[in-house]
Write a protein that holds these residues in place. Structure first.
Motif, PDB file in Angstrom:
ATOM      1  N   PHE A 215       3.234   2.034   3.600  1.00 62.30           N
ATOM      2  CA  PHE A 215       4.497   2.778   3.658  1.00 62.30           C
ATOM      3  C   PHE A 215       5.306   2.577   2.380  1.00 62.30           C
ATOM      4  O   PHE A 215       5.822   3.541   1.796  1.00 62.30           O
ATOM      5  CB  PHE A 215       5.305   2.321   4.877  1.00 62.30           C
ATOM      6  CG  PHE A 215       6.718   2.833   4.891  1.00 62.30           C
ATOM      7  CD1 PHE A 215       6.992   4.136   5.260  1.00 62.30           C
ATOM      8  CD2 PHE A 215       7.769   2.009   4.530  1.00 62.30           C
ATOM      9  CE1 PHE A 215       8.292   4.622   5.268  1.00 62.30           C
ATOM     10  CE2 PHE A 215       9.074   2.476   4.530  1.00 62.30           C
ATOM     11  CZ  PHE A 215       9.342   3.786   4.907  1.00 62.30           C
ATOM     12  N   VAL A 216       5.422   1.332   1.933  1.00 58.96           N
ATOM     13  CA  VAL A 216       6.214   1.028   0.736  1.00 58.96           C
ATOM     14  C   VAL A 216       5.620   1.711  -0.491  1.00 58.96           C
ATOM     15  O   VAL A 216       6.350   2.278  -1.315  1.00 58.96           O
ATOM     16  CB  VAL A 216       6.313  -0.496   0.532  1.00 58.96           C
ATOM     17  CG1 VAL A 216       6.884  -0.830  -0.851  1.00 58.96           C
ATOM     18  CG2 VAL A 216       7.175  -1.122   1.614  1.00 58.96           C
ATOM     19  N   ILE A 217       4.300   1.662  -0.638  1.00 59.10           N
ATOM     20  CA  ILE A 217       3.654   2.290  -1.797  1.00 59.10           C
ATOM     21  C   ILE A 217       3.854   3.799  -1.779  1.00 59.10           C
ATOM     22  O   ILE A 217       4.166   4.414  -2.811  1.00 59.10           O
ATOM     23  CB  ILE A 217       2.153   1.935  -1.823  1.00 59.10           C
ATOM     24  CG1 ILE A 217       1.959   0.439  -2.099  1.00 59.10           C
ATOM     25  CG2 ILE A 217       1.428   2.759  -2.889  1.00 59.10           C
ATOM     26  CD1 ILE A 217       0.530  -0.031  -1.953  1.00 59.10           C
ATOM     27  N   THR A 218       3.693   4.421  -0.604  1.00 60.64           N
ATOM     28  CA  THR A 218       3.853   5.871  -0.498  1.00 60.64           C
ATOM     29  C   THR A 218       5.276   6.294  -0.837  1.00 60.64           C
ATOM     30  O   THR A 218       5.494   7.229  -1.623  1.00 60.64           O
ATOM     31  CB  THR A 218       3.488   6.344   0.919  1.00 60.64           C
ATOM     32  OG1 THR A 218       2.144   5.949   1.229  1.00 60.64           O
ATOM     33  CG2 THR A 218       3.602   7.855   1.034  1.00 60.64           C
ATOM     34  N   VAL A 219       6.257   5.609  -0.259  1.00 62.66           N
ATOM     35  CA  VAL A 219       7.659   5.946  -0.526  1.00 62.66           C
ATOM     36  C   VAL A 219       8.005   5.692  -1.991  1.00 62.66           C
ATOM     37  O   VAL A 219       8.716   6.488  -2.625  1.00 62.66           O
ATOM     38  CB  VAL A 219       8.589   5.134   0.402  1.00 62.66           C
ATOM     39  CG1 VAL A 219      10.042   5.312   0.000  1.00 62.66           C
ATOM     40  CG2 VAL A 219       8.394   5.571   1.844  1.00 62.66           C
ATOM     41  N   ILE A 276      -0.222  16.454  -3.641  1.00 62.52           N
ATOM     42  CA  ILE A 276      -1.594  15.999  -3.899  1.00 62.52           C
ATOM     43  C   ILE A 276      -1.670  14.473  -3.916  1.00 62.52           C
ATOM     44  O   ILE A 276      -2.589  13.878  -3.335  1.00 62.52           O
ATOM     45  CB  ILE A 276      -2.107  16.592  -5.233  1.00 62.52           C
ATOM     46  CG1 ILE A 276      -2.290  18.106  -5.099  1.00 62.52           C
ATOM     47  CG2 ILE A 276      -3.420  15.932  -5.655  1.00 62.52           C
ATOM     48  CD1 ILE A 276      -2.559  18.806  -6.418  1.00 62.52           C
ATOM     49  N   VAL A 277      -0.697  13.837  -4.561  1.00 60.30           N
ATOM     50  CA  VAL A 277      -0.682  12.373  -4.604  1.00 60.30           C
ATOM     51  C   VAL A 277      -0.557  11.807  -3.189  1.00 60.30           C
ATOM     52  O   VAL A 277      -1.232  10.835  -2.831  1.00 60.30           O
ATOM     53  CB  VAL A 277       0.467  11.875  -5.497  1.00 60.30           C
ATOM     54  CG1 VAL A 277       0.664  10.370  -5.346  1.00 60.30           C
ATOM     55  CG2 VAL A 277       0.191  12.213  -6.957  1.00 60.30           C
ATOM     56  N   THR A 278       0.287  12.411  -2.364  1.00 59.07           N
ATOM     57  CA  THR A 278       0.469  11.938  -0.990  1.00 59.07           C
ATOM     58  C   THR A 278      -0.804  12.133  -0.171  1.00 59.07           C
ATOM     59  O   THR A 278      -1.200  11.250   0.610  1.00 59.07           O
ATOM     60  CB  THR A 278       1.637  12.686  -0.328  1.00 59.07           C
ATOM     61  OG1 THR A 278       2.810  12.541  -1.130  1.00 59.07           O
ATOM     62  CG2 THR A 278       1.908  12.128   1.058  1.00 59.07           C
ATOM     63  N   PHE A 284      -7.433   8.191   1.122  1.00 58.87           N
ATOM     64  CA  PHE A 284      -8.230   7.052   0.654  1.00 58.87           C
ATOM     65  C   PHE A 284      -7.571   5.696   0.931  1.00 58.87           C
ATOM     66  O   PHE A 284      -8.214   4.789   1.442  1.00 58.87           O
ATOM     67  CB  PHE A 284      -8.501   7.198  -0.846  1.00 58.87           C
ATOM     68  CG  PHE A 284      -9.309   8.409  -1.192  1.00 58.87           C
ATOM     69  CD1 PHE A 284     -10.683   8.426  -0.988  1.00 58.87           C
ATOM     70  CD2 PHE A 284      -8.710   9.561  -1.700  1.00 58.87           C
ATOM     71  CE1 PHE A 284     -11.439   9.545  -1.299  1.00 58.87           C
ATOM     72  CE2 PHE A 284      -9.452  10.687  -2.011  1.00 58.87           C
ATOM     73  CZ  PHE A 284     -10.825  10.681  -1.805  1.00 58.87           C
ATOM     74  N   ALA A 285      -6.283   5.581   0.623  1.00 58.96           N
ATOM     75  CA  ALA A 285      -5.634   4.276   0.785  1.00 58.96           C
ATOM     76  C   ALA A 285      -5.479   3.898   2.248  1.00 58.96           C
ATOM     77  O   ALA A 285      -5.556   2.715   2.597  1.00 58.96           O
ATOM     78  CB  ALA A 285      -4.264   4.286   0.099  1.00 58.96           C
ATOM     79  N   HIS A 290      -4.910  -1.676   8.381  1.00 62.28           N
ATOM     80  CA  HIS A 290      -5.279  -2.189   9.687  1.00 62.28           C
ATOM     81  C   HIS A 290      -4.046  -2.116  10.576  1.00 62.28           C
ATOM     82  O   HIS A 290      -3.065  -2.826  10.356  1.00 62.28           O
ATOM     83  CB  HIS A 290      -5.766  -3.646   9.594  1.00 62.28           C
ATOM     84  CG  HIS A 290      -6.947  -3.824   8.684  1.00 62.28           C
ATOM     85  ND1 HIS A 290      -8.247  -3.684   9.109  1.00 62.28           N
ATOM     86  CD2 HIS A 290      -7.017  -4.103   7.355  1.00 62.28           C
ATOM     87  CE1 HIS A 290      -9.072  -3.884   8.088  1.00 62.28           C
ATOM     88  NE2 HIS A 290      -8.337  -4.146   7.023  1.00 62.28           N
ATOM     89  N   TYR A 291      -4.118  -1.251  11.603  1.00 60.13           N
ATOM     90  CA  TYR A 291      -2.951  -1.052  12.462  1.00 60.13           C
ATOM     91  C   TYR A 291      -2.935  -2.001  13.647  1.00 60.13           C
ATOM     92  O   TYR A 291      -2.008  -1.981  14.439  1.00 60.13           O
ATOM     93  CB  TYR A 291      -2.901   0.387  12.952  1.00 60.13           C
ATOM     94  CG  TYR A 291      -2.522   1.360  11.849  1.00 60.13           C
ATOM     95  CD1 TYR A 291      -1.227   1.450  11.404  1.00 60.13           C
ATOM     96  CD2 TYR A 291      -3.493   2.173  11.262  1.00 60.13           C
ATOM     97  CE1 TYR A 291      -0.879   2.343  10.388  1.00 60.13           C
ATOM     98  CE2 TYR A 291      -3.150   3.069  10.254  1.00 60.13           C
ATOM     99  CZ  TYR A 291      -1.844   3.141   9.830  1.00 60.13           C
ATOM    100  OH  TYR A 291      -1.505   4.018   8.826  1.00 60.13           O
ATOM    101  N   GLN A 292      -3.953  -2.816  13.797  1.00 61.10           N
ATOM    102  CA  GLN A 292      -3.980  -3.769  14.900  1.00 61.10           C
ATOM    103  C   GLN A 292      -4.283  -5.170  14.354  1.00 61.10           C
ATOM    104  O   GLN A 292      -4.969  -5.314  13.396  1.00 61.10           O
ATOM    105  CB  GLN A 292      -5.038  -3.379  15.923  1.00 61.10           C
ATOM    106  CG  GLN A 292      -4.727  -2.052  16.632  1.00 61.10           C
ATOM    107  CD  GLN A 292      -5.775  -1.729  17.686  1.00 61.10           C
ATOM    108  OE1 GLN A 292      -6.781  -2.411  17.813  1.00 61.10           O
ATOM    109  NE2 GLN A 292      -5.531  -0.654  18.438  1.00 61.10           N
TER     110      GLN A 292
END
Length: 292
Positions: A215-219, A276-278, A284-285, A290-292
């Motif tokens: 989340f931090v990298i995307t934002v 495109i970057v998003t 890929f990223a 890992h959500y659990q």
């Protein structure tokens, strides 16, 4: 009335306010921008002549636009990785159970409460060649005085350094919250079996923190592509267009040169770059998350 239709209508009424807001503030501006990008405009932004895709063709032949693209991607590289890495290190430090650590948490997150304008003014004084603290420290260490914001070789890096400082507070708080949500019993079990702190970081902390990091990298990526305020205050896009990122180029074309059609074409290109970057980020990223 069938029960399914009733539920659809009821659900539509719930999302209607959001659809209205998105239509007014997102969808209509996007459609209007696309429309203007295909027209020549007057000084008030009213379309005059239909030109089709000529603005887009000219964009990729324009040297200034290519320099803006280069400055934008360099700015993203200069800001996003340092912001994430420094914020992660500070969050790991602030997550330790040490006496007085709350004071350090306040210091680390303090930049979140400052506006871009105020922060930029602070850094403008720090970069001042005559009275700036950065040059004074550099001279005290045996270096030479530098024109940080007036030198084409250092201007973009200088703006990027200020931006990293501005963004650390937000990224730090988000990452610290993610760290505090990790179950402490996992670390207790790891210590019982003799797992080193470095191995705990690699095998426990980072995997469980990966959704927050994602989340931090995307934002941070999206915000980096949309940077405007600090560029406008610190350098005005100079020197020699080395800090003219795409958003500032759009602003200059629209509100300085009054070429709204050309500015709209640049805005469309920026939109697709961010899109495109998003998409790449989620394609890929997110596989490493890992959500659990």
């Amino acid at each position: 009335m069938p029960h399914t239709v009733k539920r659809v209508i009821e659900g539509g009424m719930y999302i209607l306010p959001s659809l209205l807001l998105f239509s007014i503030f997102v969808f209509y501006p996007m459609i209007r921008t696309l429309y203007l990008s295909m027209h020549m405009t007057d000084f008030q932004g009213n379309p005059t002549t239909y030109v089709g895709f000529e603005h887009f063709v000219y964009l990729f032949e324009d040297r200034n636009f290519k320099e803006s693209m280069k400055a934008t991607f360099l700015f993203v590289i200069y800001t996003v990785p340092p912001t994430v890495i420094i914020s992660l290190c500070l969050a790991l430090l602030a997550n330790e159970k040490l006496r007085g650590i709350q004071l350090f948490r306040t210091f680390f997150s303090s930049t979140l409460g400052m506006s871009v304008a105020a922060s930029s003014v602070i850094w403008m004084f720090m970069y001042n060649p005559a009275v700036g603290v950065i040059n004074k420290i550099l001279i005290a260490l045996g270096g030479e005085e530098r024109q940080w914001l007036l030198n084409p070789d250092t201007a973009l890096a200088a703006v990027a350094a200020a931006t990293v400082w501005m963004n650390i507070g937000f990224a730090f708080l988000i990452l610290l919250g993610g760290l505090q949500n990790i179950d402490s019993t996992l670390y207790e079990s790891a210590e019982i079996i003799g797992m080193s702190r470095l191995y705990q970081l690699w095998r426990i902390t980072l995997p469980l923190l990966s959704p927050t990091l994602f989340f931090v990298i995307t934002v941070s990526l999206i915000h980096a592509f949309q940077t405007f305020g600090q560029v406008d205050i610190l350098t005005k896009g100079g020197p020699m267009n080395t800090t003219t990122v795409l958003v500032y180029s759009i602003y200059r074309e629209a509100f300085v040169n009054y070429n709204f059609g050309f500015a709209s074409a640049q805005a469309i290109v920026l939109f697709f770059i961010v899109l495109i970057v998003t998409i790449i980020q989620f394609t890929f990223a997110e596989r490493k998350v890992h959500y659990q």
